[in-house]
Write an enzyme that holds these catalytic residues in place. Sequence first.
Site, PDB file in Angstrom:
ATOM      1  CB  ALA A   1      -0.893  -0.019   1.224  1.00 16.97           C
TER       2      ALA A   1
ATOM      3  N   GLY B   1       0.345  -5.025   0.731  1.00 16.34           N
ATOM      4  CA  GLY B   1      -0.871  -5.047  -0.095  1.00 16.34           C
ATOM      5  C   GLY B   1      -0.643  -5.727  -1.440  1.00 16.34           C
TER       6      GLY B   1
ATOM      7  CD  GLU C   1      -2.471  -7.495   2.835  1.00 15.12           C
ATOM      8  OE1 GLU C   1      -1.977  -6.391   2.511  1.00 15.12           O
ATOM      9  OE2 GLU C   1      -3.108  -7.665   3.880  1.00 15.12           O
TER      10      GLU C   1
ATOM     11  CD  GLU D   1       1.425  -5.540   5.483  1.00 16.45           C
ATOM     12  OE1 GLU D   1       2.233  -6.434   5.819  1.00 16.45           O
ATOM     13  OE2 GLU D   1       0.598  -5.673   4.568  1.00 16.45           O
TER      14      GLU D   1
HETATM   15  N1  COA Z   1       4.613   3.153  -0.688  1.00 16.96           N
HETATM   16  C1  COA Z   1       5.017   4.288  -1.256  1.00 16.96           C
HETATM   17  N2  COA Z   1       6.141   4.389  -1.999  1.00 16.96           N
HETATM   18  C2  COA Z   1       6.881   3.278  -2.159  1.00 16.96           C
HETATM   19  C3  COA Z   1       6.533   2.052  -1.569  1.00 16.96           C
HETATM   20  C4  COA Z   1       5.328   2.003  -0.817  1.00 16.96           C
HETATM   21  N3  COA Z   1       4.886   0.886  -0.258  1.00 16.96           N
HETATM   22  N4  COA Z   1       7.473   1.136  -1.884  1.00 16.96           N
HETATM   23  C5  COA Z   1       8.377   1.766  -2.638  1.00 16.96           C
HETATM   24  N5  COA Z   1       8.029   3.059  -2.802  1.00 16.96           N
HETATM   25  C6  COA Z   1       8.751   4.110  -3.530  1.00 16.96           C
HETATM   26  C7  COA Z   1       9.941   4.596  -2.751  1.00 16.96           C
HETATM   27  O1  COA Z   1       9.556   5.560  -1.775  1.00 16.96           O
HETATM   28  C8  COA Z   1      10.798   5.168  -3.838  1.00 16.96           C
HETATM   29  O2  COA Z   1      10.304   6.445  -4.201  1.00 16.96           O
HETATM   30  P1  COA Z   1      11.298   7.731  -4.286  1.00 16.96           P
HETATM   31  O3  COA Z   1      12.272   7.333  -5.386  1.00 16.96           O
HETATM   32  O4  COA Z   1      10.386   8.842  -4.627  1.00 16.96           O
HETATM   33  O5  COA Z   1      11.955   7.812  -2.945  1.00 16.96           O
HETATM   34  C9  COA Z   1      10.520   4.225  -5.014  1.00 16.96           C
HETATM   35  O6  COA Z   1       9.299   3.575  -4.731  1.00 16.96           O
HETATM   36  C10 COA Z   1      11.586   3.160  -5.203  1.00 16.96           C
HETATM   37  O7  COA Z   1      11.735   2.489  -3.959  1.00 16.96           O
HETATM   38  P2  COA Z   1      13.158   2.296  -3.207  1.00 16.96           P
HETATM   39  O8  COA Z   1      12.862   2.028  -1.776  1.00 16.96           O
HETATM   40  O9  COA Z   1      14.066   3.414  -3.551  1.00 16.96           O
HETATM   41  O10 COA Z   1      13.649   0.955  -3.972  1.00 16.96           O
HETATM   42  P3  COA Z   1      14.642  -0.154  -3.407  1.00 16.96           P
HETATM   43  O11 COA Z   1      14.916  -1.050  -4.567  1.00 16.96           O
HETATM   44  O12 COA Z   1      15.772   0.474  -2.666  1.00 16.96           O
HETATM   45  O13 COA Z   1      13.782  -0.950  -2.281  1.00 16.96           O
HETATM   46  C11 COA Z   1      11.810  -2.084  -1.429  1.00 16.96           C
HETATM   47  C12 COA Z   1      12.643  -1.701  -2.666  1.00 16.96           C
HETATM   48  C13 COA Z   1      10.546  -2.770  -1.952  1.00 16.96           C
HETATM   49  C14 COA Z   1      12.600  -3.056  -0.551  1.00 16.96           C
HETATM   50  C15 COA Z   1      11.453  -0.814  -0.617  1.00 16.96           C
HETATM   51  O14 COA Z   1      10.930   0.142  -1.507  1.00 16.96           O
HETATM   52  C16 COA Z   1      10.449  -1.052   0.460  1.00 16.96           C
HETATM   53  O15 COA Z   1      10.780  -1.589   1.509  1.00 16.96           O
HETATM   54  N6  COA Z   1       9.170  -0.624   0.231  1.00 16.96           N
HETATM   55  C17 COA Z   1       8.136  -0.660   1.227  1.00 16.96           C
HETATM   56  C18 COA Z   1       7.636  -2.073   1.441  1.00 16.96           C
HETATM   57  C19 COA Z   1       6.554  -2.092   2.481  1.00 16.96           C
HETATM   58  O16 COA Z   1       6.758  -1.813   3.647  1.00 16.96           O
HETATM   59  N7  COA Z   1       5.339  -2.455   2.019  1.00 16.96           N
HETATM   60  C20 COA Z   1       4.198  -2.537   2.892  1.00 16.96           C
HETATM   61  C21 COA Z   1       3.426  -1.284   2.823  1.00 16.96           C
HETATM   62  S1  COA Z   1       1.935  -1.368   3.825  1.00 16.96           S
END
Ligand code: COA
Length: 258
Positions: A65, A109, A112, A132
């Site tokens: 999400a 999400g 999910e 989460e």
């Molecule tokens: N919500 C909003 N933005 C998200 C996102 C999310 N769940 N997941 C990734 N993004 C965005 C990042 O903020 C980043 O944006 P920016 O360039 O404007 O800062 C972009 O997507 C790329 O993500 P980044 O984190 O730089 O890539 P990465 O390859 O270093 O890491 C992940 C990838 C998936 C490990 C990391 O993005 C992450 O942990 N995301 C969140 C996962 C999460 O907690 N999901 C549950 C949400 S309820």
Amino acid sequence: MAYQTLIVEIEDYTALIRLNRPDALNALNTTIMRELAEAVTAADANDKVRCIVLTGSEKAFAAGADVREMAAKSFAEVFVENLFGPETDAIARVRKPMIAAVSGYCLGGGCELAMMCDFILAADTAKFGQPEINLGIPAGMGGTQRLTRLVGKSKSMDMHLTGRFMEAAEAERCGLVSRVFPAKALIEETLKIAGKIAEKSMVTAMLVKEAVDRAQETTLAEGLLHERRLFHAAFATEDQKEGMAAFLEKRQPQFRDR
Ligand code: COA
């Protein structure tokens, strides 16, 4: 219909719905969730669609999400707007077969959403997780319920409590994923599988989906009774007569969805 956050292609009776927010790794914001609900509902009602495939990009099916959109919201806001409720209900109401084709991150999400589909095909690059807890929330789009039913309590607790990521091989081993393909072949293989499903009787495919879904909802005795009634009901269809006649005459069936 044109969408802001999705690319939808319908070919050979399969609707391929691609999540398309590359800058945010397909994070699920209100627009993408609304559009997804609209797109799957439209595909469900479209005579030219007999199977639906949900996919993302090579890097991410969906990274969860949209944290940016949710961060400042209060309990009263998310409760009153029923955050994700109507959209996830609409996706879960789809009656035609729906496959998730997962490559790269499939988190929160995203995981999910994949589990709302009837089965999950994964690239060898796929990474599943319910992280989460690291954001101070439990899963909210069905993860605690659907993951537990799919992989059992122990692994579900492990995933939700540690927030760790699971590779495709482990996901296949524990039953979250039905098959794993090399990343480059994922979409082609998925479309072949969707094509096979599209060749079946639509009526029978929908009966099968309804029967299997009952297994998640009810006791064994009730589920067996429901299955038996659907099995009996299938004998009222022309497709049952055609399917059995084709077998006995050693030819391919010509199903007419009647
Ligand atoms: N919500 C909003 N933005 C998200 C996102 C999310 N769940 N997941 C990734 N993004 C965005 C990042 O903020 C980043 O944006 P920016 O360039 O404007 O800062 C972009 O997507 C790329 O993500 P980044 O984190 O730089 O890539 P990465 O390859 O270093 O890491 C992940 C990838 C998936 C490990 C990391 O993005 C992450 O942990 N995301 C969140 C996962 C999460 O907690 N999901 C549950 C949400 S309820």
